[in-house]
Scaffold this motif. Structure first.
Motif, PDB file in Angstrom:
ATOM      1  N   LYS A  83       0.836  -1.205   0.000  1.00 18.14           N
ATOM      2  CA  LYS A  83       0.000   0.000   0.000  1.00 18.14           C
ATOM      3  C   LYS A  83       0.868   1.252   0.000  1.00 18.14           C
ATOM      4  N   PRO A  84       0.695   2.116  -0.991  1.00 15.92           N
ATOM      5  CA  PRO A  84       1.471   3.365  -1.009  1.00 15.92           C
ATOM      6  C   PRO A  84       1.026   4.299   0.121  1.00 15.92           C
ATOM      7  N   HIS A  85       1.926   5.187   0.500  1.00 18.38           N
ATOM      8  CA  HIS A  85       1.628   6.192   1.508  1.00 18.38           C
ATOM      9  C   HIS A  85       1.459   7.543   0.815  1.00 18.38           C
ATOM     10  N   TYR A  86       0.593   8.395   1.395  1.00 17.23           N
ATOM     11  CA  TYR A  86       0.346   9.709   0.810  1.00 17.23           C
ATOM     12  C   TYR A  86       0.479  10.796   1.867  1.00 17.23           C
ATOM     13  N   LEU A  87       0.974  11.956   1.428  1.00 21.15           N
ATOM     14  CA  LEU A  87       0.981  13.156   2.261  1.00 21.15           C
ATOM     15  C   LEU A  87       0.039  14.165   1.620  1.00 21.15           C
ATOM     16  N   VAL A  88      -0.887  14.686   2.412  1.00 19.00           N
ATOM     17  CA  VAL A  88      -1.837  15.686   1.922  1.00 19.00           C
ATOM     18  C   VAL A  88      -1.715  16.928   2.794  1.00 19.00           C
ATOM     19  N   VAL A  89      -1.484  18.061   2.170  1.00 14.35           N
ATOM     20  CA  VAL A  89      -1.389  19.332   2.887  1.00 14.35           C
ATOM     21  C   VAL A  89      -2.729  20.047   2.782  1.00 14.35           C
ATOM     22  N   ASN A  90      -3.312  20.315   3.935  1.00 15.25           N
ATOM     23  CA  ASN A  90      -4.601  20.997   3.999  1.00 15.25           C
ATOM     24  C   ASN A  90      -4.377  22.503   3.884  1.00 15.25           C
ATOM     25  N   ALA A  91      -4.577  23.015   2.672  1.00 15.78           N
ATOM     26  CA  ALA A  91      -4.443  24.455   2.429  1.00 15.78           C
ATOM     27  C   ALA A  91      -5.806  25.087   2.173  1.00 15.78           C
ATOM     28  N   ASP A  92      -6.863  24.424   2.617  1.00 15.74           N
ATOM     29  CA  ASP A  92      -8.224  24.924   2.432  1.00 15.74           C
ATOM     30  C   ASP A  92      -8.581  25.840   3.601  1.00 15.74           C
ATOM     31  N   GLU A  93      -7.925  26.968   3.655  1.00 20.69           N
ATOM     32  CA  GLU A  93      -8.082  27.884   4.783  1.00 20.69           C
ATOM     33  C   GLU A  93      -9.442  28.568   4.706  1.00 20.69           C
ATOM     34  N   SER A  94     -10.366  28.140   5.573  1.00 21.51           N
ATOM     35  CA  SER A  94     -11.752  28.585   5.465  1.00 21.51           C
ATOM     36  C   SER A  94     -12.310  29.210   6.729  1.00 21.51           C
ATOM     37  N   GLU A  95     -11.660  29.002   7.862  1.00 18.28           N
ATOM     38  CA  GLU A  95     -12.195  29.481   9.132  1.00 18.28           C
ATOM     39  C   GLU A  95     -12.274  31.007   9.138  1.00 18.28           C
ATOM     40  N   PRO A  96     -13.474  31.566   9.403  1.00 16.08           N
ATOM     41  CA  PRO A  96     -13.592  33.032   9.436  1.00 16.08           C
ATOM     42  C   PRO A  96     -12.585  33.667  10.388  1.00 16.08           C
ATOM     43  N   GLY A  97     -11.878  34.655   9.874  1.00 15.71           N
ATOM     44  CA  GLY A  97     -10.860  35.341  10.657  1.00 15.71           C
ATOM     45  C   GLY A  97      -9.463  34.808  10.458  1.00 15.71           C
ATOM     46  N   VAL A 171      -0.554  20.089  -7.012  1.00 11.58           N
ATOM     47  CA  VAL A 171      -1.351  21.168  -6.438  1.00 11.58           C
ATOM     48  C   VAL A 171      -2.772  21.006  -6.950  1.00 11.58           C
ATOM     49  N   HIS A 172      -3.703  20.757  -6.034  1.00  8.70           N
ATOM     50  CA  HIS A 172      -5.093  20.475  -6.401  1.00  8.70           C
ATOM     51  C   HIS A 172      -5.989  21.627  -5.984  1.00  8.70           C
ATOM     52  N   ALA A 173      -6.814  22.113  -6.890  1.00  8.28           N
ATOM     53  CA  ALA A 173      -7.740  23.213  -6.604  1.00  8.28           C
ATOM     54  C   ALA A 173      -9.067  22.662  -6.118  1.00  8.28           C
ATOM     55  N   GLY A 174      -9.431  23.011  -4.883  1.00  9.59           N
ATOM     56  CA  GLY A 174     -10.724  22.609  -4.344  1.00  9.59           C
ATOM     57  C   GLY A 174     -11.835  23.476  -4.912  1.00  9.59           C
ATOM     58  N   ALA A 175     -13.065  23.066  -4.636  1.00  7.07           N
ATOM     59  CA  ALA A 175     -14.218  23.757  -5.225  1.00  7.07           C
ATOM     60  C   ALA A 175     -14.842  24.781  -4.291  1.00  7.07           C
ATOM     61  N   GLY A 176     -14.244  25.002  -3.131  1.00  6.04           N
ATOM     62  CA  GLY A 176     -14.704  26.086  -2.271  1.00  6.04           C
ATOM     63  C   GLY A 176     -15.784  25.714  -1.295  1.00  6.04           C
ATOM     64  N   ALA A 177     -15.551  24.708  -0.472  1.00  7.38           N
ATOM     65  CA  ALA A 177     -16.507  24.335   0.568  1.00  7.38           C
ATOM     66  C   ALA A 177     -15.803  24.333   1.919  1.00  7.38           C
ATOM     67  N   TYR A 178     -16.393  24.992   2.906  1.00  4.76           N
ATOM     68  CA  TYR A 178     -15.810  25.058   4.245  1.00  4.76           C
ATOM     69  C   TYR A 178     -15.613  23.665   4.818  1.00  4.76           C
ATOM     70  N   PHE A 344     -23.311  31.584   8.586  1.00  8.63           N
ATOM     71  CA  PHE A 344     -22.221  30.980   7.805  1.00  8.63           C
ATOM     72  C   PHE A 344     -22.183  29.473   8.009  1.00  8.63           C
ATOM     73  N   TYR A 345     -22.243  29.019   9.267  1.00  7.29           N
ATOM     74  CA  TYR A 345     -22.166  27.583   9.537  1.00  7.29           C
ATOM     75  C   TYR A 345     -23.380  26.840   9.002  1.00  7.29           C
ATOM     76  N   ALA A 346     -24.558  27.455   9.081  1.00  6.41           N
ATOM     77  CA  ALA A 346     -25.754  26.820   8.533  1.00  6.41           C
ATOM     78  C   ALA A 346     -25.626  26.665   7.016  1.00  6.41           C
ATOM     79  N   LEU A 363     -30.903  27.341  14.948  1.00  5.29           N
ATOM     80  CA  LEU A 363     -30.126  28.382  15.635  1.00  5.29           C
ATOM     81  C   LEU A 363     -30.254  29.717  14.907  1.00  5.29           C
ATOM     82  N   VAL A 364     -30.196  29.678  13.587  1.00  4.46           N
ATOM     83  CA  VAL A 364     -30.333  30.904  12.789  1.00  4.46           C
ATOM     84  C   VAL A 364     -31.711  31.511  12.986  1.00  4.46           C
ATOM     85  N   GLN A 365     -32.766  30.686  12.951  1.00  6.88           N
ATOM     86  CA  GLN A 365     -34.123  31.214  13.106  1.00  6.88           C
ATOM     87  C   GLN A 365     -34.284  31.933  14.446  1.00  6.88           C
TER      88      GLN A 365
END
Length: 446
Positions: A83-97, A171-178, A344-346, A363-365
Motif C-alpha cells: 500500500k502506497p503512503h500519501y501526504l496531503v497538505v490541507n491548504a483549504d483555509e476557510s475558518e472566518p478570521g 497542487v489540487h484546486a478545491g471547489a470552495g466548501a468550508y 455561515f455555519y448553517a 439556531l439561525v431562526q
C-alpha cells in the motif's frame, strides 16, 4: 536570524522573516535565505530519525486541534509495503478570521515545498498533494510556479539530490466548501467525490486517500519543519512553552489599529500583540475576541493576559484553533456578530448528519428573531438547548464550531441579548450593522 537574535525580541520572524523581500516567492530568493539547506540533511537521515526529530521538537499541528505532528507521522503503518503512503497538505483555509496559510503560500511557497519533501520522505510517501482553495487563483498559480521551479532544480521528481528518493507533488484546486477543511471531507473531495466527513475509524493514517495510509497536515505545520531540521530541536524549544514549544503565526484582525500577521512564540498574550498592533482603534475599547477563529468560544477583555498556547487557552475555556484573533470593540453588537457566524455555519453544513443540518438551521431562526427584538427570554434557553444537542453529537467539528460562539456569548453577554428583547430591537443601531458608527455611543444607549 540567529538564536541570539531570536531571543532578543518577543516576536520571532521565522516563517515570515523575508515576506517583504523582492520576489520572495522565487527559488532564487528562497535559496538566499537558507532555503533547501534542511533537505539534504533530512535525506541523509533515516526516515524514522526525521520523525523522531519532529517528535522531540514538540511541534504541534497549526491547523486547529494542536495534535503533535511527529506523533501523527508515526501512526503510519509500515507493515504493508503493497500500500502506497500519501501526504496531503490541507491548504483549504476557510475558518472566518483566519489568514495565515494563504499569505505564507503567496509570499514563500518554497518554505512549504521543502517541508513537504521532508515530511513525505519521513512517512515514506512517493506522492504528495496540496489541497488549495480554488477561489484564491493568485496563490494557486504561485504554488504551481514554485512546484515547477522545484522540479527543474531537482528537488522534486526522480532521485532527489541523488538520494534515490522519488516524490511527485500535485497542487489540487478545491471547489470552495468550508467542510473540506475537515480532513476526511478533504480526502473525499480529492478523490473526486462530494466533500463530506467520513465515519472514523478507520482513521486516515490507516485508510485515508484511496484507502491507503495518509498523513494530513496544515500548511503552517509542514512549513515549520525545515527550520527545525536546519536549526535543531533545542533551538525550536527556546521559544514557546514546555508543552507548546516554537513559533506560530497569529492573525490579528477586526477593530485594531494595525491588523495583520504577527509571528511570535506560543504563549504570548493578546495584550502584548495589541501593543505591537497599536491597540484598538482610537477612542474605543476591546469588548470581545476570538482566540482561534469564529468556531472557538469567545473571550472578553478579562482574558487579555491568557497565554496564547494550547494549554493556556484551553484552561481559560476556549481553544487556540487557528490563532485567528478577531477583536471587536465596544461598538459591536454581540447578537448580530454571532448571528452572522451562525448563518455561515448553517450555509456551509454539508447536511450529512441531523444534529448539524437541523440544529444550525434552527439556531439561525432563533438568533434572527432575538436580534430583531421579537423573541422571548425562553428563546435564550432554547438556544442553549439546541447547542447542547449539536455539540459533541455531530459527525464532525462543524457542529461544535457553530455551537461555541452561541454558548460563550450567552455566558458573557446574556444581558445584551435581553436588551434586544426589552427595546424591541438592537440597542446599538437600527441599521443592524456589525460595525457601528465610529463615534462612541451616548450614555444610556448601552
Amino acid at each position: 536570524m540567529t538564536t541570539d537574535e531570536q531571543r532578543a525580541t518577543p516576536l520571532t520572524p521565522v516563517l515570515s522573516r523575508y515576506w517583504d523581500a523582492p520576489r520572495s516567492w522565487t527559488l532564487e530568493t528562497y535559496r538566499a535565505h537558507a532555503g533547501y539547506r534542511a533537505l539534504p540533511k533530512a535525506l541523509r537521515m533515516q526516515p524514522d530519525e526525521v520523525i523522531a526529530t519532529v517528535k522531540d521538537s514538540g511541534l504541534r499541528g497549526r491547523g486547529g486541534a494542536g495534535f503533535p505532528t511527529g506523533m501523527k507521522w508515526g501512526f503510519i503503518p509500515q507493515d504493508d509495503p503493497a500500500k502506497p503512503h500519501y501526504l496531503v497538505v490541507n491548504a483549504d483555509e476557510s475558518e472566518p478570521g483566519t489568514c495565515k496559510d494563504i499569505p505564507l503560500m503567496l509570499a514563500t511557497p518554497h518554505t512549504l515545498i521543502e517541508g513537504i519533501i521532508i515530511a513525505a520522505y519521513a512517512i515514506r510517501a512517493a506522492h504528495a498533494f496540496v489541497y488549495l482553495r480554488g477561489e484564491v487563483l493568485p496563490v494557486l498559480r504561485r504554488m504551481q510556479y514554485a512546484v515547477d521551479e522545484a522540479y527543474a532544480a531537482g528537488y522534486l521528481g526522480h532521485d532527489i539530490l541523488g538520494s534515490g528518493y522519488d516524490l511527485d507533488l500535485i497542487v489540487h484546486a478545491g471547489a470552495g466548501a468550508y467542510i473540506c477543511g475537515e480532513e476526511t471531507a478533504l480526502l473525499d473531495s480529492l478523490e473526486g467525490r462530494r466533500g463530506q466527513p467520513r465515519l472514523r475509524p478507520p482513521f486516515p493514517a490507516v485508510a485515508g486517500l484511496y484507502a491507503c495510509p495518509t498523513v494530513v497536515n496544515n500548511v503552517e505545520s509542514i512549513a515549520s519543519v525545515p527550520a527545525i531540521l536546519r536549526n535543531g530541536v533545542d533551538w525550536f524549544r527556546t521559544m514557546g512553552s514546555e508543552k507548546s514549544p516554537g513559533f506560530t503565526l497569529y492573525s490579528l484582525s477586526g477593530h485594531v489599529t494595525t491588523p495583520g500577521q504577527y509571528e511570535a512564540p506560543l504563549g504570548i498574550t493578546l495584550r502584548e500583540l495589541l501593543g505591537y498592533a497599536g491597540g484598538m482603534r482610537a477612542g474605543h475599547e476591546l469588548k470581545f475576541w476570538t482566540p482561534g477563529g469564529s468556531s472557538t468560544p469567545l473571550f472578553t477583555a478579562e482574558h487579555l493576559d491568557v497565554p496564547l498556547d494550547y494549554e493556556g487557552v484551553g484552561a481559560a475555556g476556549s481553544m487556540l484553533g487557528t490563532k485567528a484573533l478577531q477583536c471587536f470593540d465596544d461598538t459591536t453588537c454581540v447578537a448580530r456578530a454571532v448571528l452572522r457566524w451562525t448563518e455561515f455555519y448553517a450555509h456551509e453544513s454539508c447536511g450529512k448528519c441531523t444534529p448539524c443540518r437541523e440544529g444550525t438551521y434552527w439556531l439561525v431562526q432563533l438568533l434572527q428573531r432575538l436580534e430583531a427584538g421579537r423573541g422571548t427570554e425562553a428563546d435564550l434557553d432554547k438556544l442553549l438547548d439546541i447547542a447542547d444537542n449539536i455539540n459533541g453529537k455531530s459527525f464532525c467539528a462543524l457542529g461544535d464550531g457553530a455551537a461555541s460562539p452561541i454558548v460563550s456569548s450567552l455566558k458573557y453577554f446574556r444581558d445584551e441579548y435581553v436588551d434586544h428583547l426589552r427595546q424591541g430591537g438592537c440597542p446599538f443601531d437600527p441599521a443592524r450593522s456589525t460595525v457601528w458608527a465610529p463615534a462612541r455611543l451616548p450614555e444610556g444607549a448601552r
